[in-house]
Every structure is written in C-alpha cells, then in structure tokens.
Write a protein that holds these residues in place. Structure first.
Motif, PDB file in Angstrom:
ATOM      1  N   SER A 112      10.514   1.902   8.097  1.00 59.32           N
ATOM      2  CA  SER A 112      11.577   2.696   8.463  1.00 59.32           C
ATOM      3  C   SER A 112      10.758   3.990   8.469  1.00 59.32           C
ATOM      4  O   SER A 112       9.626   4.230   8.020  1.00 59.32           O
ATOM      5  CB  SER A 112      12.462   2.797   7.294  1.00 59.32           C
ATOM      6  N   HIS A 113      11.406   4.977   8.761  1.00 64.40           N
ATOM      7  CA  HIS A 113      10.866   6.612   8.835  1.00 64.40           C
ATOM      8  C   HIS A 113      10.532   6.670   7.373  1.00 64.40           C
ATOM      9  O   HIS A 113       9.593   7.398   7.179  1.00 64.40           O
ATOM     10  CB  HIS A 113      11.949   7.339   9.340  1.00 64.40           C
ATOM     11  N   GLU A 114      11.430   6.248   6.435  1.00 65.35           N
ATOM     12  CA  GLU A 114      11.239   6.623   5.097  1.00 65.35           C
ATOM     13  C   GLU A 114       9.925   6.109   4.475  1.00 65.35           C
ATOM     14  O   GLU A 114       9.253   6.887   3.745  1.00 65.35           O
ATOM     15  CB  GLU A 114      12.207   6.072   4.169  1.00 65.35           C
ATOM     16  N   THR A 115       9.561   4.944   4.765  1.00 63.64           N
ATOM     17  CA  THR A 115       8.289   4.173   4.348  1.00 63.64           C
ATOM     18  C   THR A 115       7.140   4.914   5.049  1.00 63.64           C
ATOM     19  O   THR A 115       6.068   4.929   4.329  1.00 63.64           O
ATOM     20  CB  THR A 115       8.287   2.832   4.675  1.00 63.64           C
ATOM     21  N   VAL A 116       7.200   5.421   6.198  1.00 58.09           N
ATOM     22  CA  VAL A 116       6.138   5.982   6.911  1.00 58.09           C
ATOM     23  C   VAL A 116       6.011   7.522   6.206  1.00 58.09           C
ATOM     24  O   VAL A 116       4.840   7.779   5.835  1.00 58.09           O
ATOM     25  CB  VAL A 116       6.554   6.020   8.425  1.00 58.09           C
ATOM     26  N   ASP A 117       7.220   8.048   6.091  1.00 56.50           N
ATOM     27  CA  ASP A 117       6.998   9.288   5.314  1.00 56.50           C
ATOM     28  C   ASP A 117       6.241   9.149   3.784  1.00 56.50           C
ATOM     29  O   ASP A 117       5.739  10.046   3.556  1.00 56.50           O
ATOM     30  CB  ASP A 117       8.205   9.905   5.193  1.00 56.50           C
ATOM     31  N   GLN A 118       6.694   8.223   3.117  1.00 57.33           N
ATOM     32  CA  GLN A 118       6.149   8.230   1.792  1.00 57.33           C
ATOM     33  C   GLN A 118       4.767   7.379   1.958  1.00 57.33           C
ATOM     34  O   GLN A 118       4.174   7.187   0.804  1.00 57.33           O
ATOM     35  CB  GLN A 118       6.965   6.888   1.035  1.00 57.33           C
ATOM     36  N   GLY A 119       4.053   7.022   3.108  1.00 56.55           N
ATOM     37  CA  GLY A 119       2.917   6.712   3.059  1.00 56.55           C
ATOM     38  C   GLY A 119       2.641   5.382   2.834  1.00 56.55           C
ATOM     39  O   GLY A 119       1.363   4.837   2.046  1.00 56.55           O
ATOM     40  N   LEU A 120       3.664   4.402   2.684  1.00 58.77           N
ATOM     41  CA  LEU A 120       3.613   3.086   1.973  1.00 58.77           C
ATOM     42  C   LEU A 120       2.874   2.108   3.044  1.00 58.77           C
ATOM     43  O   LEU A 120       2.434   1.070   2.530  1.00 58.77           O
ATOM     44  CB  LEU A 120       5.081   2.679   1.587  1.00 58.77           C
ATOM     45  N   HIS A 121       2.416   2.626   3.935  1.00 61.46           N
ATOM     46  CA  HIS A 121       1.659   1.741   4.941  1.00 61.46           C
ATOM     47  C   HIS A 121       0.165   1.961   4.642  1.00 61.46           C
ATOM     48  O   HIS A 121      -0.674   1.455   5.575  1.00 61.46           O
ATOM     49  CB  HIS A 121       1.988   1.794   6.386  1.00 61.46           C
ATOM     50  N   TRP A 122      -0.102   2.717   3.761  1.00 62.57           N
ATOM     51  CA  TRP A 122      -1.351   2.734   3.316  1.00 62.57           C
ATOM     52  C   TRP A 122      -1.989   2.311   2.006  1.00 62.57           C
ATOM     53  O   TRP A 122      -0.990   1.925   0.914  1.00 62.57           O
ATOM     54  CB  TRP A 122      -1.748   4.466   3.254  1.00 62.57           C
ATOM     55  N   VAL A 123      -3.190   2.102   1.765  1.00 62.74           N
ATOM     56  CA  VAL A 123      -3.615   1.708   0.357  1.00 62.74           C
ATOM     57  C   VAL A 123      -3.523   2.475  -0.579  1.00 62.74           C
ATOM     58  O   VAL A 123      -3.863   3.643  -0.416  1.00 62.74           O
ATOM     59  CB  VAL A 123      -5.129   1.327   0.556  1.00 62.74           C
ATOM     60  N   LYS A 124      -3.003   2.014  -1.661  1.00 64.42           N
ATOM     61  CA  LYS A 124      -2.624   2.838  -2.703  1.00 64.42           C
ATOM     62  C   LYS A 124      -3.479   2.146  -3.996  1.00 64.42           C
ATOM     63  O   LYS A 124      -3.473   0.871  -4.141  1.00 64.42           O
ATOM     64  CB  LYS A 124      -1.287   2.973  -3.231  1.00 64.42           C
ATOM     65  N   MET A 125      -4.129   3.024  -4.859  1.00 59.10           N
ATOM     66  CA  MET A 125      -4.981   2.640  -5.825  1.00 59.10           C
ATOM     67  C   MET A 125      -5.075   3.215  -6.983  1.00 59.10           C
ATOM     68  O   MET A 125      -5.081   4.414  -7.172  1.00 59.10           O
ATOM     69  CB  MET A 125      -6.538   2.322  -5.246  1.00 59.10           C
ATOM     70  N   LYS A 126      -4.687   2.694  -8.071  1.00 59.71           N
ATOM     71  CA  LYS A 126      -5.039   3.280  -9.503  1.00 59.71           C
ATOM     72  C   LYS A 126      -6.423   3.059 -10.057  1.00 59.71           C
ATOM     73  O   LYS A 126      -6.846   2.079 -10.740  1.00 59.71           O
ATOM     74  CB  LYS A 126      -3.983   2.955 -10.728  1.00 59.71           C
ATOM     75  N   GLY A 127      -7.438   3.881  -9.310  1.00 61.16           N
ATOM     76  CA  GLY A 127      -8.755   3.696  -9.293  1.00 61.16           C
ATOM     77  C   GLY A 127      -9.423   3.329 -10.840  1.00 61.16           C
ATOM     78  O   GLY A 127     -10.154   2.581 -10.999  1.00 61.16           O
ATOM     79  N   ASN A 128      -8.896   4.291 -11.690  1.00 65.81           N
ATOM     80  CA  ASN A 128      -9.576   4.344 -13.031  1.00 65.81           C
ATOM     81  C   ASN A 128      -8.905   3.089 -13.765  1.00 65.81           C
ATOM     82  O   ASN A 128      -9.700   2.612 -14.427  1.00 65.81           O
ATOM     83  CB  ASN A 128      -9.144   5.720 -13.722  1.00 65.81           C
ATOM     84  N   ASP A 129      -7.698   2.736 -13.534  1.00 68.71           N
ATOM     85  CA  ASP A 129      -7.258   1.501 -14.095  1.00 68.71           C
ATOM     86  C   ASP A 129      -8.101   0.155 -13.633  1.00 68.71           C
ATOM     87  O   ASP A 129      -8.349  -0.567 -14.499  1.00 68.71           O
ATOM     88  CB  ASP A 129      -5.813   1.385 -13.898  1.00 68.71           C
TER      89      ASP A 129
ATOM     90  N   VAL B 118      -6.305   3.050   5.455  1.00 70.12           N
ATOM     91  CA  VAL B 118      -6.213   3.928   4.508  1.00 70.12           C
ATOM     92  C   VAL B 118      -5.881   5.496   4.949  1.00 70.12           C
ATOM     93  O   VAL B 118      -6.044   5.654   6.261  1.00 70.12           O
ATOM     94  CB  VAL B 118      -7.601   4.291   3.916  1.00 70.12           C
ATOM     95  N   ASP B 119      -5.398   6.239   3.930  1.00 70.73           N
ATOM     96  CA  ASP B 119      -4.795   7.505   4.408  1.00 70.73           C
ATOM     97  C   ASP B 119      -6.149   8.462   4.518  1.00 70.73           C
ATOM     98  O   ASP B 119      -6.679   8.769   3.398  1.00 70.73           O
ATOM     99  CB  ASP B 119      -4.018   7.906   3.181  1.00 70.73           C
ATOM    100  N   TRP B 120      -6.562   9.095   5.690  1.00 73.11           N
ATOM    101  CA  TRP B 120      -7.776   9.963   5.612  1.00 73.11           C
ATOM    102  C   TRP B 120      -7.527  11.141   4.910  1.00 73.11           C
ATOM    103  O   TRP B 120      -8.340  12.170   5.071  1.00 73.11           O
ATOM    104  CB  TRP B 120      -8.183   9.899   7.015  1.00 73.11           C
ATOM    105  N   ASN B 121      -6.266  11.336   4.305  1.00 72.11           N
ATOM    106  CA  ASN B 121      -6.046  12.617   3.664  1.00 72.11           C
ATOM    107  C   ASN B 121      -6.201  12.526   2.004  1.00 72.11           C
ATOM    108  O   ASN B 121      -5.898  13.190   1.168  1.00 72.11           O
ATOM    109  CB  ASN B 121      -4.679  13.172   4.093  1.00 72.11           C
ATOM    110  N   ASP B 122      -6.229  11.158   1.797  1.00 71.33           N
ATOM    111  CA  ASP B 122      -6.216  10.832   0.314  1.00 71.33           C
ATOM    112  C   ASP B 122      -7.901  10.520  -0.315  1.00 71.33           C
ATOM    113  O   ASP B 122      -8.383   9.714  -0.165  1.00 71.33           O
ATOM    114  CB  ASP B 122      -5.484   9.440   0.077  1.00 71.33           C
ATOM    115  N   ARG B 123      -8.367  11.649  -1.003  1.00 73.12           N
ATOM    116  CA  ARG B 123      -9.457  11.582  -1.362  1.00 73.12           C
ATOM    117  C   ARG B 123      -9.892  10.292  -2.493  1.00 73.12           C
ATOM    118  O   ARG B 123     -11.047   9.908  -2.700  1.00 73.12           O
ATOM    119  CB  ARG B 123     -10.315  12.781  -1.996  1.00 73.12           C
ATOM    120  N   ASN B 124      -8.793   9.916  -3.107  1.00 67.49           N
ATOM    121  CA  ASN B 124      -8.973   8.950  -4.057  1.00 67.49           C
ATOM    122  C   ASN B 124      -9.269   7.522  -3.482  1.00 67.49           C
ATOM    123  O   ASN B 124      -9.661   6.808  -4.028  1.00 67.49           O
ATOM    124  CB  ASN B 124      -7.711   8.635  -4.815  1.00 67.49           C
ATOM    125  N   THR B 125      -8.976   7.320  -2.003  1.00 68.81           N
ATOM    126  CA  THR B 125      -9.513   6.037  -1.576  1.00 68.81           C
ATOM    127  C   THR B 125     -10.147   6.416  -0.295  1.00 68.81           C
ATOM    128  O   THR B 125     -11.151   5.146  -0.039  1.00 68.81           O
ATOM    129  CB  THR B 125      -8.087   5.340  -1.005  1.00 68.81           C
TER     130      THR B 125
END
Ligand code: ACO
Length: 329
Positions: free
Chosen positions: A206-223, A147-154
């Motif tokens: 790749s550097h791009e996937t890391v820059d985009q944070g794609l190695h972290w959990v992403k969630m549409k919590g309300n959905d 998880v991204d420890w800067n992302d309060r949603n997760t």
C-alpha cells in the motif's frame, strides 16, 4: 560419507563495482568504518534489468560444464535466494526452462542467508537416498534492489552475485567434495532480527507500506552479531564432535561472508588459526545466499582446497537460521 559429492562449481557476478568511496558520496559513512567493522572494500551491483535468474543461469552453466553434466541429466534444481525475480514463479522454475533441464523439478528455498546451505543439504539427501542422481544447487541474489540506499546500516553490507554446484554420486577421479554430514538449525523466536516485511500477507503493498520502507531489508545488525558469536562456536564444536572430528581437523572454513569480525571471532573461540577461513567478502560484500557458494567455488578453483582436505561450510541468516556441512575433498 553419504555417497554424494560436489562434482563441479561455478559463479557469476554482475558488472558494476561499487567501492566504499562510492558509498561515502551516498550515505554518511567512511571507507575506514566499513573496513574496520566488516572487512568489505567493494561489492558488485547488478545493472538495471539484470535479474537473479540471469546470474543464476551464468553460474549454473559454469558448474554444469565443470562437472561434465548436461542440463538434461538433472533431476532437480534448487535455488536458495532472498531476492527472487518474483515471489512466483520461482527462480528455479525459470532456470529449468532456460537451461532446458527437461526432466528436472524445480523449487526455491527461502531461509535467509542460510537458504543455499539448506538447499545443499536437501539436494545431498535426495542423492544419498538414491531418489535422484544429479541436482543443481544455486545460491543467488540481487539484494541491491531490496536495500534502502539511504540506510547506512544495511546498504554498505550487501552485494549481488550467484554461485552454483552440481551434486551427484561421489567419484574417485578429480577434485570432488564428498558430503560427510550436515546439521540445520533455527531459532524462530529471533524472527525479528532480519526482515523484509512489505508487500506480502502481513503487510500487503500500500502507499503506507512504501512510505514506511517496509519493502526494504531491515536488520538489527548488532543483535545479529551477538547472536552469531554466542550460538555458532558451540554449535560448530558440537556438530564436528558428533561426526568424530575436532575443529583442528578442518583445513578450510567456508563461512557465510557477512563480516570478517564474525569469522575471526568464531575461529578464535574454536581455537583455530584465522588463516583457515576462506575470505572473499572484501571483494563481494555479503552476497547472502550466494556467499558460501561463491567462496567454495573460489577456494576450489584457486587450488586452496586440495585432495584429502576437510572443509566446513557454515552459514546463518534471517529466521534466525544457521547450519553447517562437512565435506572431504
Ligand atoms: N557507516 C558509519 N557508521 C555506521 C554505519 C556506516 N555504514 N552503520 C552503522 N553505523 C553507526 C551506527 O549508527 C552506530 O552509531 P551510534 O553508536 O551513534 O548509534 C555505530 O555505527 C555502531 O553501530 P553498531 O550496529 O553497534 O555497530 P557494529 O559494530 O555492531 O557493526 C555491523 C555493525 C557491521 C552491521 C555488525 O553488527 C554486523 O556485521 N552484524 C551482523 C550482520 C549480519 O551478519 N547480517 C547478515 C545476516 S544475513 C541475512 O540473512 C541477510
């Protein structure tokens, strides 16, 4: 019943407790928001170097001891996880080696937070068919590393932990949960609600996937929240109906510990008093695949579940996947 039962259970959490107050110092959130929206107060976060296989081993040894089964008796090890030490080898294979389960096969089951319920159902089917006798089923996560420890949603939601059970032929003595039946479902059209995209085939690291944070959990919590509230109550009602039972017959509901508001809403729609829910998310947060396993273990050892009780275990997660299992103790 299917002639198969939970013979013993165990759990483990890594050492460090993180409170909502700790999180207030890391992201723009508040204890009040987290408690009101989720019911979570603390969660355990693995120290550096502690792996999913480590806590899986601890929970498994406890389950084996309580079941009175030795590792050499095991025919199969299944681990539900979304945070394996590595994509391969599996956590299950490492566990097989560390336990010395010499005759057991081993595989991880990945199906979002429902993975451990899928693993339970698969294990129960192997025992019911007579193909295997003793199976170790584990649900374990160190999601704190994903998880991204800067992302309060997760980051406020998840916690680390492991739970394990030994499945085997049903016994008369002791408190064992006989599997009466289960149902497994998926709605793959909703695959974009909870994702971890980076570092694999669609988005190779790749550097791009890391820059985009794609190695972290992403969630549409309300959905996710709306999906579960809409789908799960009629699903559970239908599942119990097909088994010849009504929601009121169930003494304890072991739900995926994602959010107290979800559990409370599902039980209200089923017309069941909320005290029937087993709740430990206040202490552990959402431990994904570990959550139903840890909640079941605590409900057994605390004496909450008694002989004769009917218990429903139900989970949902990325996929979207969901399911339920009915047991009689
Ligand atoms: N602290 C403060 N505010 C926050 C936080 C936070 N930690 N997180 C989100 N918010 C804000 C949002 O930004 C939003 O602000 P805005 O209105 O200004 O845009 C506001 O709070 C409300 O956000 P919602 O997402 O609408 O809040 P909701 O009531 O839906 O609660 C929650 C969010 C707790 C995530 C809820 O939707 C939920 O539990 N969903 C289910 C998630 C779940 O169960 N996931 C597990 C699946 S298991 C698996 O497979 C991993």
């Amino acid at each position: 019943g299917l002639g198969v039962a939970v013979l013993g259970s165990g759990m483990a959490v890594p050492g460090k407790v993180v409170t909502n107050q700790d999180l207030e110092k890391m992201v723009d959130t508040s204890d009040q928001w987290i408690v009101e929206r989720t019911g979570i107060r603390t969660r355990f976060v693995a120290e550096e170097g502690v792996l999913t296989s480590d806590i899986s081993e601890e929970a498994s040894r406890m389950a084996l001891e309580r079941a009175g089964i030795s590792p050499e008796d095991l025919d199969l090890i299944l681990v539900g996880t979304n945070s394996p030490d590595t994509l391969f080898p599996s956590v299950a294979a490492k566990l097989q080696g560390r336990l010395g389960a010499v005759k057991a096969g081993a595989a991880d089951v990945q199906s979002g937070c429902t993975g451990s319920l899928y693993a339970l159902a698969m294990g129960a089917s192997f025992v019911a068919s007579g193909v295997f006798k003793y199976i170790l089923v584990v649900g374990a996560e160190v999601l704190s590393r994903l998880v991204d420890w800067n992302d309060r949603n997760t980051c406020v939601l998840f916690g680390d932990g492991a739970g394990a059970v030994v499945l085997g032929p049903a016994r008369d003595e002791g408190l064992s949960g006989r599997v009466l039946g289960f149902s497994l479902k998926a709605d793959g059209a909703k695959h974009d609600l909870i994702t971890l995209m980076g570092g694999l085939v669609e988005h190779p690291a790749s550097h791009e996937t890391v820059d985009q944070g794609l190695h972290w959990v992403k969630m549409k919590g309300n959905d996710v929240f709306k999906f579960v509230n809409r789908e799960i109550p009629p699903f559970l009602d239908g599942f119990l109906g097909e088994m010849g039972f009504a929601p009121g017959d169930v003494s304890s509901w072991v739900f995926h510990q994602a959010n107290w508001r979800i559990m409370e809403g599902v039980l209200r729609r089923l017309g069941v008093p909320e005290e029937r829910a087993v709740v430990n998310l206040d202490k552990y947060g959402n431990t994904s695949c570990a959550s139903i396993m840890m909640a079941l273990h605590e409900a057994i050892v605390s004496g909450r579940i008694r002989k004769g009780d009917k218990v429903v275990i139900s989970s949902f997660g990325a996929g979207m996947t969901y399911g339920a299992m009915l047991m009689e103790f």
